[in-house]
Write a protein that holds these residues in place. Structure first.
Motif, PDB file in Angstrom:
ATOM      1  N   UNK A   6       0.847  -1.194   0.000  1.00 38.91           N
ATOM      2  CA  UNK A   6       0.000   0.000   0.000  1.00 38.91           C
ATOM      3  C   UNK A   6       0.879   1.238   0.000  1.00 38.91           C
ATOM      4  N   UNK A   7       0.379   2.253  -0.640  1.00 42.44           N
ATOM      5  CA  UNK A   7       1.075   3.518  -0.741  1.00 42.44           C
ATOM      6  C   UNK A   7       0.027   4.617  -0.740  1.00 42.44           C
ATOM      7  N   UNK A   8       0.457   5.815  -0.988  1.00 41.20           N
ATOM      8  CA  UNK A   8      -0.460   6.942  -1.109  1.00 41.20           C
ATOM      9  C   UNK A   8      -0.233   7.570  -2.473  1.00 41.20           C
ATOM     10  N   UNK A   9      -1.300   7.849  -3.188  1.00 44.16           N
ATOM     11  CA  UNK A   9      -1.214   8.587  -4.441  1.00 44.16           C
ATOM     12  C   UNK A   9      -1.154  10.070  -4.109  1.00 44.16           C
ATOM     13  N   UNK A  10      -0.218  10.787  -4.709  1.00 43.33           N
ATOM     14  CA  UNK A  10      -0.120  12.221  -4.511  1.00 43.33           C
ATOM     15  C   UNK A  10      -0.355  12.942  -5.827  1.00 43.33           C
ATOM     16  N   UNK A  11      -0.964  14.105  -5.732  1.00 45.48           N
ATOM     17  CA  UNK A  11      -1.275  14.923  -6.888  1.00 45.48           C
ATOM     18  C   UNK A  11      -0.035  15.126  -7.754  1.00 45.48           C
ATOM     19  N   UNK A  12      -0.220  14.954  -9.064  1.00 46.76           N
ATOM     20  CA  UNK A  12       0.867  15.139 -10.012  1.00 46.76           C
ATOM     21  C   UNK A  12       1.571  13.861 -10.415  1.00 46.76           C
ATOM     22  N   UNK A  13       1.286  12.751  -9.722  1.00 49.33           N
ATOM     23  CA  UNK A  13       1.943  11.486 -10.041  1.00 49.33           C
ATOM     24  C   UNK A  13       1.565  11.017 -11.437  1.00 49.33           C
ATOM     25  N   UNK A  14       2.571  10.688 -12.252  1.00 47.42           N
ATOM     26  CA  UNK A  14       2.352  10.104 -13.575  1.00 47.42           C
ATOM     27  C   UNK A  14       2.020   8.637 -13.365  1.00 47.42           C
ATOM     28  N   UNK A  15       0.870   8.216 -13.877  1.00 48.12           N
ATOM     29  CA  UNK A  15       0.381   6.862 -13.615  1.00 48.12           C
ATOM     30  C   UNK A  15       0.397   5.951 -14.834  1.00 48.12           C
ATOM     31  N   UNK A  16       0.768   6.462 -16.018  1.00 47.11           N
ATOM     32  CA  UNK A  16       0.829   5.636 -17.210  1.00 47.11           C
ATOM     33  C   UNK A  16      -0.110   6.121 -18.297  1.00 47.11           C
ATOM     34  N   UNK A  17      -0.198   5.325 -19.366  1.00 48.15           N
ATOM     35  CA  UNK A  17      -0.975   5.747 -20.535  1.00 48.15           C
ATOM     36  C   UNK A  17      -2.256   4.944 -20.746  1.00 48.15           C
ATOM     37  N   UNK A  18      -2.420   3.837 -20.034  1.00 46.25           N
ATOM     38  CA  UNK A  18      -3.571   2.963 -20.247  1.00 46.25           C
ATOM     39  C   UNK A  18      -4.467   2.976 -19.012  1.00 46.25           C
ATOM     40  N   UNK A  19      -5.705   3.456 -19.177  1.00 49.00           N
ATOM     41  CA  UNK A  19      -6.614   3.607 -18.036  1.00 49.00           C
ATOM     42  C   UNK A  19      -6.944   2.264 -17.377  1.00 49.00           C
ATOM     43  N   UNK A  20      -7.032   1.190 -18.158  1.00 47.44           N
ATOM     44  CA  UNK A  20      -7.351  -0.114 -17.574  1.00 47.44           C
ATOM     45  C   UNK A  20      -6.203  -0.610 -16.700  1.00 47.44           C
TER      46      UNK A  20
END
Length: 166
Positions: A6-20
């Motif tokens: 587990x982690x925390x998502x922070x604003x501005x994080x690049x998450x990739x190109x594929x929504x699925x």
């Protein structure tokens, strides 16, 4: 299945190109509803999962907006409000050409949303957690959309997920 810490998502994080792939990764990490993964990744998919998180939030991947200059379907999205390079925008305006009321496209639905949005480079970034703060009941002219329609406005309530207050 691999065990993802587990982690925390922070604003501005690049998450990739594929929504699925993004949805599947974070669904495993944060215990989101895995059955809704089919609503992501392909053209004509809503890129939206209602009440998908343990908190009852919906997950929204915004592929088309003023961030990349693209429009999709009968909706337009505009990020506005205060802006910071690493923290993004405080408001999202969602323009609807017509009000619909099915499970995935329900204008009356006002759930809190975990938001990812595609930038000009085609990468989804995490923008935060947003609450719907208003919606119009009557059709109106919306200047930035250059059209008549209905408007919903979301305000960011957290720059992180799981939700951390600003």
């Amino acid at each position: 299945m691999q065990d993802i810490p587990k982690t925390i998502l922070f604003c501005g994080k690049d998450c990739g190109t594929n929504s699925k792939e993004i949805y599947e990764k974070y669904a495993q990490m944060f215990d989101w509803d895995t059955f809704q993964r089919t609503q992501f990744g392909a053209q004509r998919q809503p890129l939206y999962a209602r009440d998908a998180t343990p908190e009852g939030y919906s997950v929204w991947c915004i592929a088309y907006s003023n961030l990349n200059g693209r429009k999709g379907g009968h909706w337009r999205n505009r990020f506005t409000g205060g802006y910071d390079v690493t923290e993004g925008y405080d408001l999202i305006e969602e323009f609807w050409e017509i009000r619909t009321h099915d499970h995935l496209h329900d204008f009356s639905e006002m759930t809190t949303r975990v938001v990812f949005a595609k930038n000009q480079k085609g990468h989804y970034q995490f923008f935060g957690v947003y609450e719907c703060v208003s919606r119009t009941e009557r059709q109106q002219w919306v200047d930035w959309a250059n059209d008549f329609g209905y408007l919903k406005t979301y305000r960011r309530v957290s720059k992180g997920y799981p939700r951390k207050m600003n």
